[in-house]
Design an enzyme around this catalytic site. Structure first.
Site, PDB file in Angstrom:
ATOM      1  N   LYS B  79      33.112  -3.673  20.121  1.00 23.74           N
ATOM      2  CA  LYS B  79      32.251  -2.608  20.904  1.00 23.74           C
ATOM      3  C   LYS B  79      30.949  -3.133  20.728  1.00 23.74           C
ATOM      4  O   LYS B  79      30.331  -3.428  19.696  1.00 23.74           O
ATOM      5  CB  LYS B  79      32.409  -1.266  20.634  1.00 23.74           C
ATOM      6  CG  LYS B  79      31.616  -0.386  21.484  1.00 23.74           C
ATOM      7  CD  LYS B  79      32.024   1.284  20.984  1.00 23.74           C
ATOM      8  CE  LYS B  79      31.468   2.420  21.850  1.00 23.74           C
ATOM      9  NZ  LYS B  79      31.622   3.550  21.213  1.00 23.74           N
ATOM     10  N   SER B 154      33.356   7.064  24.248  1.00 17.53           N
ATOM     11  CA  SER B 154      32.427   5.695  25.154  1.00 17.53           C
ATOM     12  C   SER B 154      32.908   4.499  24.724  1.00 17.53           C
ATOM     13  O   SER B 154      32.364   3.477  24.939  1.00 17.53           O
ATOM     14  CB  SER B 154      31.156   5.943  24.141  1.00 17.53           C
ATOM     15  OG  SER B 154      31.406   5.998  23.035  1.00 17.53           O
ATOM     16  N   SER B 178      34.859   9.572  20.745  1.00 14.10           N
ATOM     17  CA  SER B 178      34.892   8.317  21.351  1.00 14.10           C
ATOM     18  C   SER B 178      35.942   6.880  21.133  1.00 14.10           C
ATOM     19  O   SER B 178      35.879   5.901  21.993  1.00 14.10           O
ATOM     20  CB  SER B 178      33.402   7.558  21.119  1.00 14.10           C
ATOM     21  OG  SER B 178      32.587   8.774  21.884  1.00 14.10           O
TER      22      SER B 178
END
Lengths: 491, 507, 96
Positions: B79, B154, B178
């Protein structure tokens, strides 16, 4: 005697840079004077993802200092974020301490041997540990106004020491700062160098005065940018006068206007109001989630207190009590640091005359150190050697002024007193010889005898001079006394 | 050669036996990325050559008989919120569009040390704020199961890339759900470790007391592998736990004897999609059939989780994001036009000194241009809650309720080993469906935030599909440092079911 | 509890954000809604509850006082939006 027009109320905030090798939250060096932006890392630059880790020694030095200031050390302490925006504050917050600082409620005793103020204990509200910001420098380059930012200093450990507004004059403020600096130096927790920024002072000052409605307080002003103790003293004197003028003009009381910040201008010797801030400071303190709290046990505090060593105030008292010197001399010696104190004590103990030792160290030794720009540790005359010299002087074998000559030679050559005397052809004089010499002089100068017996003691001075001519090693003081005694016996 | 749906742990066996090389495996996934990421848009940044070079390097070492790390040449997607030396680390934001950190996050360093092939950087909601990845400043990631729907957030990119088999393993972060929520919506497995289990050094902070880094994969065994690499104390992170890391891979296949499973009736009230409710109940039955005992448990304060979270997280975020001011790194507004605009205002102003200084104007424009609206909203919320007079009513109050939420869990875990329940109240929603309603979006985190608030561990594993073929996730939670239990319980379930083996049709 | 437009303007300055008129309107509305939602916490009696500022029960985490090499200046300044040889540069910092 007139009543003073007003009472000055002063509180001081001192920021002390702690003497650690690395910064408070990262391992960048704290070396002073390095090229800009060469002592930074992701943590002190506040780069995304960076995290702080507490420097153990910084915390220990902070606790030691707080204990020396007689502060309470709570069992639990934590860090908080103080949020504000400034280019030298890269994270947009300073990691500091808000509601649970590592120490509180201490005091520092101040006295003035010359009596400019009454001795008092200045209360210390708190001392807490926080990180320093960087430096911003204003530049005017080709018509544009720009600022340069150097983050070398960011993250350096600072101990913020806040006093209660117990100080009542600029002189007291100065004494507080001197005593604090002395203490910090003795503890070896900081370089305390205002020029290098390792000690910074801000003052809060206002006036209390009598009005028909009773005692009134004027608005508090924060004074910044004072770069020496002298500047602090001058700034406070100026500011008190300025506030009195403002009071007479405006009658503004505490609470009528927001707290003002003024900067001391050392060139113009005045304070100036600083630019109106964008918004009144709302620091939005909240506990620092990236740091865990610190617990200090009572045992640890006790251990530190036991091992803290002798502090300046106690040393001053001890020297007066043990060695019969004046408070003034004691203060002078202690101000020079442990090295000089230890040196003096050794000399005093060896020669057995504290007063004599005190005078000599305070005058001859300190002056020499200053002239040669050296420290006592590098002083070529060992305490035992100085003690020997003083012994000679004590016994009258060397008079004071000759003694000083010998001393100078000892400093230059590193030789002992006796060696120097030998080389210079100085000899200690046998007391019987001196008496014989005196008797001879008296016999040769009956007029002098008559004058002295008639009440003119000073007539003996001429004989002292003659005696010295005959034997340069004699001590004029003791010769004078011997002559007088002999004359007395004659009558 | 095996298919792209091969488990990471199986790939490792093949690598170790020499059946295939890391370069071959990496190429396989790069091809998949080339084929499908144009549509899915899971990745912000892929450097084919760099990835293959890493792979070839590792192959060389393996062939030379030199030691190779635990991830031995497996592709891992990361990420874009974890700092990677000299790699763009954008956090899905214009603020950091061109930021290249001069250092590696600890977890990235560990991945490198264990010879992962860092195949690419995945898309995310800006600064990890969001539940749909729609808040990315750069691109929209689509749910591989239905490209008209969001993948969750997210860590939407990290979940989508595993679901679409563009990487066997990925790393995400979880502050309020997330990892778990996008894992559920994308039909993959994802874990939020106990707070402090994995280092946060180099994790760009959103909410410091809630953030954790965690693994995503298609199955529990692969999660165990990644967890072994990620977990462990880090002296650079003061909040990192000095707790030993068990060998998760050694135990993951061992079923839990006498497993006590708890479920929370209050979670099954109105508002929960009936198909999700059904799938969750079925999962409970699966555990019963595996010999677990099941009982009801209450978490009385969980209903205040969202309110608590949406005070604490924005407050911490308002502090953490203050550093994005255009001074030392990141985006800065155009100074020329800013100064010109300011000059005009000064000329027009009645009191020119009332107009703000160039520095303040620079801060305000930089931040307003650099941040998206969700980030601004949360910064405003946090700033408000911490401002003078509000601290006690909001931040302090929330931290107290947080304690109550944690106490509920502590009590529950005295009676059960694992809590079982839904991850989300509804399956993946359509793109743009919730963007106008921030509060509705916040409620996506209903079942996940309490784990972050309490600091405990949670995992999401696939447990079914809706009638529209959208994945349904099952959440398991355990008390601090019981990741082993979660992994074993997940493995047990995955050995008895095959939801996790289903793959979206990407054509 | 709802926020006024003025409140929101003040907060935007504190947060160093600049909202357009339209954004101000929307933000005031949205923040008010959210604040109203989170206000439900006041229902709970938390009189004797210890706040939980950290998720982990750690204390006394320290690092030894040893300095380590810093970043090269170039590496430190590389990401700066505006800089010269040695410094970060910003519009004038006036006042203190």
């Amino acid at each position: 005697m007139n009543e003073p027009l007003y009472q000055v109320i002063i509180g001081l905030e001192v920021h002390v840079q702690l003497k650690t090798e690395s910064k408070l939250f990262c391992r960048c060096s704290t070396d002073f004077g390095q090229p800009p932006n060469t002592q930074t890392c992701p943590v002190c630059i506040g780069m995304p993802g960076s995290l702080p880790v507490m420097n153990e020694k910084a915390f220990q030095l902070a606790v030691k200092t707080a204990i020396a200031l007689d502060c309470e050390i709570p069992e639990f302490t934590k860090w908080d974020r103080k949020n504000y925006y400034y280019p030298d504050l890269p994270k947009g917050y300073q990691i500091s301490q808000f509601d649970l600082p590592m120490s509180c409620r201490g005091s520092l005793h101040i006295e003035d041997p010359e009596g400019a103020f009454e001795p008092k204990d200045v209360r210390i509200t708190r001392a807490h540990l926080e990180e320093d910001a960087g430096k911003s420098m204003h530049d005017e380059v080709a018509g544009k106004a720009d600022s340069s930012i150097d983050l070398n200093r960011t993250g350096t450990p600072l101990l913020e020491i806040v006093s209660e507004p117990d100080l009542r004059s600029a002189a007291e403020a100065r004494a507080y700062l001197s005593e604090l600096k002395l203490l910090l130096t003795y503890l070896d927790v900081s370089d305390c160098n205002m020029q290098e920024g390792s000690l910074r002072v801000d003052a809060n000052i206002n006036l209390h005065l009598e009005s028909p409605d009773g005692t009134v307080a004027t608005p508090i002003v924060e004074v910044k940018n004072m770069n020496s103790f002298r500047a602090v003293e001058r700034a406070l004197i100026y500011e008190a006068g300025r506030q009195w003028d403002v009071w007479q003009e405006t009658g503004q009381k505490l609470g009528d206007v927001p707290k003002q910040t003024r900067g001391w201008d050392d060139q113009a010797q005045i304070t100036r109001g600083q630019r109106h801030k964008e918004e009144s400071s709302d620091y939005r303190y909240f506990p620092e989630p990236d740091l865990v709290p610190v617990r200090v046990s009572a045992e640890e505090v006790a251990a530190i207190r036991t091992n803290i060593g002798e502090l300046p105030a106690a040393i001053r008292e001890r020297l007066v009590a043990d060695h019969d010197i004046s408070s003034y001399t004691s203060e002078v010696l202690v101000n020079q640091g442990r090295g000089v104190v230890d040196y003096f004590v050794q000399v005093a103990e060896s020669c057995g005359d504290g007063k004599l030792a005190g005078n000599w160290v305070q005058q001859e030794v300190l002056r020499t150190l200053k002239e040669q720009e050296t420290q006592i540790e590098a002083f070529p005359v060992a305490s035992s050697e100085l003690a020997d010299l003083l012994g000679l002087v004590q016994r009258g074998e060397l008079d004071s002024s000759r003694g000083k000559e010998v001393f100078v030679e000892m400093v230059q050559s590193g030789k002992s007193a006796t060696q120097v005397m030998q080389e210079k052809g100085m000899e200690s004089v046998d007391e019987d010889e001196v008496i014989q010499l005196c008797q001879a002089l008296l016999e040769e100068n009956p007029q002098v005898v008559a004058d002295v017996q008639g009440g003119k003691q000073q007539a003996v001075g001429a004989l002292v001079g003659k005696a010295k001519q005959q034997n340069s090693n004699i001590n004029p003081g003791s010769v004078r006394q011997i002559l007088l005694d002999l004359i007395q016996k004659m009558s | 050669m095996s298919s792209i749906h091969t488990r990471a742990t199986d790939w490792l066996k093949q690598l170790e036996s020499g059946t295939c090389t890391s370069a071959e495996i990496t190429q396989l996934y790069l091809d998949q990325i080339d084929r499908h990421d144009g549509t899915i848009q899971a990745f912000l940044h892929v450097d084919h050559e760099a990835a293959l070079e890493q792979a070839r390097d590792i192959d060389k070492r393996r062939q030379a008989g030199k030691p190779v790390g635990r991830l031995g040449g497996l592709p891992v997607a990361v990420k874009d919120i974890l700092c990677s030396l000299d790699q763009p680390t954008t956090c899905g934001s214009k603020q950091l569009e061109h930021f290249q950190p001069p250092y590696d996050a600890t977890v990235v360093a560990r991945l490198k040390q264990e010879d992962a092939v860092l195949i690419g950087r995945t898309n995310m909601d800006e600064f990890a704020m969001g539940s749909s990845t729609e808040n990315s400043a750069f691109q929209l990631t689509r749910n591989p199961w239905d490209v008209e729907r969001i993948p969750g957030g997210s860590s939407g990119g990290a979940a989508a890339c595993v679901a679409a088999a563009m990487a066997p393993l990925s790393i995400g972060t979880d502050t309020g759900g997330s990892i778990r929520q996008p894992a559920a919506l994308c039909g993959v497995s994802g874990m939020k470790p106990t707070y402090g289990r994995v280092s946060r050094y180099g994790l760009v902070a959103f909410a410091s007391s809630l953030d954790q880094v965690g693994p995503l994969a298609s199955n529990a065994e692969d999660l165990a592998l990644l967890m072994e690499v990620l977990a462990g104390h880090d002296p650079l992170d003061s909040t990192s736990a000095p707790v030993d890391v068990p060998s998760y891979t050694a135990t993951v296949q061992q079923p839990l004897e006498g497993l006590r499973v708890g479920w929370i009736p209050e979670q099954f009230r109105s508002g929960l999609d009936p198909e999700i409710e059904a799938a969750t109940q079925e999962a409970l039955d699966v555990y019963r059939s595996l010999g677990a005992s099941v009982q009801e448990v209450a978490l009385p304060h969980a209903r205040y989780g969202i309110a608590t979270y949406y005070i604490i997280a924005p407050c911490e975020a308002s502090g953490n994001l203050a550093r994005y001011d255009g001074v030392h790194y990141g985006y800065r507004t155009d100074e020329q036009s800013m100064l010109a605009e300011l000059r005009e205002q000064q000329l027009a102003a009645a009191t020119p000194t009332d107009v703000e200084s160039p520095l303040v104007r620079m801060y305000r424009k930089t931040r307003s241009e650099g941040f998206g609206s969700e980030v601004k909203r949360r910064i405003m919320l946090g700033t408000y809650a911490l401002s003078k007079g509000y601290y006690d009513a909001y931040y302090l109050k929330a931290q107290k309720v947080r304690r109550l939420i944690r106490d509920d869990y502590d009590q529950a875990f005295q009676k059960v080993d694992i809590l079982l329940g839904p991850v989300t109240a509804s399956p993946a929603f359509r793109i743009a469906e919730k963007t106008d309603d921030p509060l509705a979006m916040y409620l996506e985190d209903l079942y996940t935030v309490t784990a972050n608030l309490a600091g405990i561990a949670g995992i999401s594993i696939p447990c079914g599909f809706t009638s529209e073929s959208l994945p349904i996730g099952l959440q398991l939670q355990a008390s601090p440092f019981q990741e082993e239990k979660l992994l074993r319980a997940s493995y047990m379930y995955q050995a008895a079911t095959d939801w996790h083996s289903r793959r979206p049709d990407l054509t | 509890m709802s926020l006024s437009r003025q409140d929101v303007e003040k907060i935007s300055l504190l947060a160093r954000l600049q909202l357009t008129e339209e954004e101000l309107t929307v933000m005031t509305d949205q923040l008010s809604q959210i604040v109203q939602y989170v206000d439900q916490l006041s229902e709970l009696d938390t009189e004797n509850v210890e706040p939980m500022a950290h998720a982990a029960e750690l204390s006394n985490v320290f690092a030894p006082d040893q300095s380590r090499p810093s970043l090269d200046r170039e590496d430190a300044l590389r990401n700066a939006p505006k800089r010269d040889d040695q410094y970060y540069r910003v519009p004038a910092v006036l006042g203190d």
